[in-house]
Scaffold this motif. Structure first.
Motif, PDB file in Angstrom:
ATOM      1  N   LEU A  74       0.810  -1.208   0.000  1.00 35.70           N
ATOM      2  CA  LEU A  74       0.000   0.000   0.000  1.00 35.70           C
ATOM      3  C   LEU A  74       0.849   1.267   0.000  1.00 35.70           C
ATOM      4  N   LYS A  75       0.293   2.318  -0.630  1.00 35.54           N
ATOM      5  CA  LYS A  75       0.878   3.651  -0.597  1.00 35.54           C
ATOM      6  C   LYS A  75       0.184   4.476   0.480  1.00 35.54           C
ATOM      7  N   LEU A  76       0.766   5.637   0.771  1.00 39.21           N
ATOM      8  CA  LEU A  76       0.177   6.499   1.793  1.00 39.21           C
ATOM      9  C   LEU A  76      -1.231   6.939   1.403  1.00 39.21           C
ATOM     10  N   THR A  77      -1.453   7.206   0.106  1.00 40.08           N
ATOM     11  CA  THR A  77      -2.778   7.631  -0.342  1.00 40.08           C
ATOM     12  C   THR A  77      -3.806   6.511  -0.238  1.00 40.08           C
ATOM     13  N   ASP A  78      -3.368   5.261  -0.121  1.00 41.53           N
ATOM     14  CA  ASP A  78      -4.297   4.152   0.102  1.00 41.53           C
ATOM     15  C   ASP A  78      -4.786   4.117   1.543  1.00 41.53           C
ATOM     16  N   LEU A  79      -4.026   4.739   2.438  1.00 43.53           N
ATOM     17  CA  LEU A  79      -4.298   4.607   3.871  1.00 43.53           C
ATOM     18  C   LEU A  79      -4.995   5.808   4.474  1.00 43.53           C
ATOM     19  N   VAL A  80      -4.734   7.010   3.936  1.00 42.76           N
ATOM     20  CA  VAL A  80      -5.313   8.232   4.508  1.00 42.76           C
ATOM     21  C   VAL A  80      -5.931   9.057   3.387  1.00 42.76           C
ATOM     22  N   GLU A  81      -6.864   9.935   3.769  1.00 45.09           N
ATOM     23  CA  GLU A  81      -7.492  10.828   2.803  1.00 45.09           C
ATOM     24  C   GLU A  81      -6.524  11.947   2.438  1.00 45.09           C
ATOM     25  N   GLY A  82      -6.612  12.409   1.199  1.00 42.47           N
ATOM     26  CA  GLY A  82      -5.804  13.540   0.769  1.00 42.47           C
ATOM     27  C   GLY A  82      -5.153  13.291  -0.569  1.00 42.47           C
ATOM     28  N   THR A  83      -4.818  14.386  -1.241  1.00 40.29           N
ATOM     29  CA  THR A  83      -4.125  14.300  -2.518  1.00 40.29           C
ATOM     30  C   THR A  83      -2.623  14.169  -2.277  1.00 40.29           C
ATOM     31  N   GLU A  84      -1.895  13.810  -3.325  1.00 41.84           N
ATOM     32  CA  GLU A  84      -0.449  13.697  -3.184  1.00 41.84           C
ATOM     33  C   GLU A  84       0.172  15.038  -2.804  1.00 41.84           C
ATOM     34  N   ASP A  85      -0.260  16.116  -3.470  1.00 42.68           N
ATOM     35  CA  ASP A  85       0.293  17.435  -3.158  1.00 42.68           C
ATOM     36  C   ASP A  85      -0.060  17.853  -1.743  1.00 42.68           C
ATOM     37  N   GLY A  86      -1.300  17.586  -1.335  1.00 39.78           N
ATOM     38  CA  GLY A  86      -1.717  17.968   0.008  1.00 39.78           C
ATOM     39  C   GLY A  86      -0.951  17.216   1.082  1.00 39.78           C
ATOM     40  N   LEU A  87      -0.718  15.937   0.872  1.00 36.62           N
ATOM     41  CA  LEU A  87       0.023  15.140   1.855  1.00 36.62           C
ATOM     42  C   LEU A  87       1.500  15.536   1.889  1.00 36.62           C
ATOM     43  N   ARG A  88       2.070  15.873   0.739  1.00 37.74           N
ATOM     44  CA  ARG A  88       3.448  16.356   0.722  1.00 37.74           C
ATOM     45  C   ARG A  88       3.584  17.607   1.572  1.00 37.74           C
ATOM     46  N   GLU A  89       2.637  18.520   1.454  1.00 36.33           N
ATOM     47  CA  GLU A  89       2.693  19.753   2.241  1.00 36.33           C
ATOM     48  C   GLU A  89       2.551  19.458   3.728  1.00 36.33           C
ATOM     49  N   LEU A  90       1.693  18.500   4.080  1.00 37.71           N
ATOM     50  CA  LEU A  90       1.565  18.117   5.487  1.00 37.71           C
ATOM     51  C   LEU A  90       2.882  17.582   6.029  1.00 37.71           C
ATOM     52  N   ILE A  91       3.566  16.770   5.233  1.00 41.15           N
ATOM     53  CA  ILE A  91       4.837  16.207   5.659  1.00 41.15           C
ATOM     54  C   ILE A  91       5.870  17.315   5.868  1.00 41.15           C
ATOM     55  N   LEU A  92       5.999  18.212   4.890  1.00 39.45           N
ATOM     56  CA  LEU A  92       6.986  19.285   5.001  1.00 39.45           C
ATOM     57  C   LEU A  92       6.693  20.193   6.185  1.00 39.45           C
ATOM     58  N   GLU A  93       5.417  20.452   6.450  1.00 44.41           N
ATOM     59  CA  GLU A  93       5.061  21.280   7.592  1.00 44.41           C
ATOM     60  C   GLU A  93       5.400  20.586   8.905  1.00 44.41           C
ATOM     61  N   ALA A  94       5.158  19.278   8.972  1.00 40.12           N
ATOM     62  CA  ALA A  94       5.504  18.529  10.184  1.00 40.12           C
ATOM     63  C   ALA A  94       7.015  18.532  10.411  1.00 40.12           C
ATOM     64  N   VAL A  95       7.794  18.447   9.334  1.00 32.20           N
ATOM     65  CA  VAL A  95       9.246  18.495   9.463  1.00 32.20           C
ATOM     66  C   VAL A  95       9.695  19.878   9.929  1.00 32.20           C
ATOM     67  N   ARG A  96       9.083  20.937   9.373  1.00 36.11           N
ATOM     68  CA  ARG A  96       9.444  22.295   9.807  1.00 36.11           C
ATOM     69  C   ARG A  96       9.200  22.469  11.303  1.00 36.11           C
ATOM     70  N   GLU A  97       8.074  21.978  11.778  1.00 34.49           N
ATOM     71  CA  GLU A  97       7.749  22.137  13.191  1.00 34.49           C
ATOM     72  C   GLU A  97       8.663  21.318  14.094  1.00 34.49           C
ATOM     73  N   SER A  98       9.249  20.251  13.556  1.00 35.35           N
ATOM     74  CA  SER A  98      10.107  19.387  14.371  1.00 35.35           C
ATOM     75  C   SER A  98      11.566  19.845  14.394  1.00 35.35           C
ATOM     76  N   GLU A  99      11.927  20.758  13.506  1.00 35.70           N
ATOM     77  CA  GLU A  99      13.336  21.156  13.373  1.00 35.70           C
ATOM     78  C   GLU A  99      13.846  21.742  14.689  1.00 35.70           C
ATOM     79  N   GLN A 100      14.898  21.157  15.205  1.00 33.79           N
ATOM     80  CA  GLN A 100      15.447  21.563  16.496  1.00 33.79           C
ATOM     81  C   GLN A 100      16.600  22.551  16.376  1.00 33.79           C
ATOM     82  N   GLU A 101      17.087  22.755  15.172  1.00 29.17           N
ATOM     83  CA  GLU A 101      18.209  23.666  14.955  1.00 29.17           C
ATOM     84  C   GLU A 101      17.988  24.348  13.617  1.00 29.17           C
ATOM     85  N   GLU A 102      17.946  25.662  13.619  1.00 30.33           N
ATOM     86  CA  GLU A 102      17.644  26.412  12.403  1.00 30.33           C
ATOM     87  C   GLU A 102      18.650  26.095  11.305  1.00 30.33           C
TER      88      GLU A 102
END
Length: 271
Positions: A187-215
């Protein structure tokens, strides 16, 4: 060390076509001989005198397997042939009581066969490094551990993590595989959760930005070029986790890391 897209393709192709036969090594060349110069009578060929030196061992891909009955994990270990080298690859083995689990087992069998083959450049690199290692230095290792992270009636998620040390820096990371248990479909991520590929990519990048511990530590220019399928994900207790190997998304001292996506599994996958 990342090999995700190639491995996913390999699994699906080998499930349909079957694994190729493993080729053995070429036979060794005949030992050199010497003859006396211009003898009055022909003299028999003589082997050179022994010098006490031996040729370095050729990688023969010999291996042994042991199944842990309690965990269902099988470890297959390469014969180091006297080298100070630890190489093994683990896969889960499931009872083949359905077509789905038969296909899942076949996928992991294909991964194991591919690992212990001349096509695995990393294994060849490890062998050559062990041949050249300095006497008395630490053991070199290329070890792969399998863990079952999620196993429900509908879904199975397995992560195979690697550890790598060849006398320089220590490296680690992993690849994850999520299947439908009824069909064995990967299975791919789009098989498991709702959302488009572009929308899920943005969610991932935003989660990474929020987790960054060192600028400035995260390689966002690299990650922004990823397609959705290039992001590694796994399931743990109903949560969707995106993981990054050491050196994949930041410099070595920052290490590997993981972020949780703020999404829920589709209703069909929820318990």
């Amino acid at each position: 060390m990342k090999k995700r897209n190639w491995i996913l393709c390999l699994c699906m192709v080998l499930l349909l076509t079957g694994c190729g036969a493993e080729q053995g090594p070429a036979p060794p060349p005949p030992a050199p001989v010497s003859t006396q110069a211009q003898p009055p009578e022909p003299a028999p060929a003589l082997s050179p005198a022994p010098t006490g030196e031996t040729d370095p061992p050729e990688l023969l891909y010999r291996r042994t397997s042991v199944l842990d009955e309690e965990t269902g994990i099988r470890r297959t270990t390469l014969d180091p042939q006297g080298l100070n080298l630890s190489v093994f690859f683990e896969i889960p083995v499931f009872p083949e009581d359905t077509e789905g689990y038969s296909r899942i087992n076949a996928c992991f069998e294909a991964l194991e066969e591919s690992f212990f083959s001349p096509e695995n450049d990393n294994l060849l690199w490890a062998w050559e490094s062990a041949l050249e290692k300095a006497a008395g230095s630490d053991s070199y290792l290329y070890e792969n551990y399998a863990r079952v992270l999620t196993h429900t009636e509908e879904l199975l998620c397995v992560c195979i993590t690697y550890e790598w040390f060849m006398g320089g820096v220590y490296d680690y990371g992993g690849d994850s595989y999520t299947f439908r248990t009824d069909t064995g479909e990967l299975l791919k991520l789009t098989d498991l959760v709702e959302g488009t590929e572009d929308g899920l990519r943005e969610l991932i990048l935003e989660a990474v930005r929020e987790s960054e511990q060192e600028e400035g530590a995260i390689y966002f220019e690299k990650l922004e070029e990823y397609s959705l399928d290039q992001f590694e994900f796994y399931l743990s207790e109903g949560r969707v986790i995106i993981s990054f190997d050491k050196y994949e998304a930041s410099y070595g001292a920052y290490g590997g890391f993981a972020v949780e996506l703020p999404v829920e599994l589709k209703a069909q996958w929820q318990d």
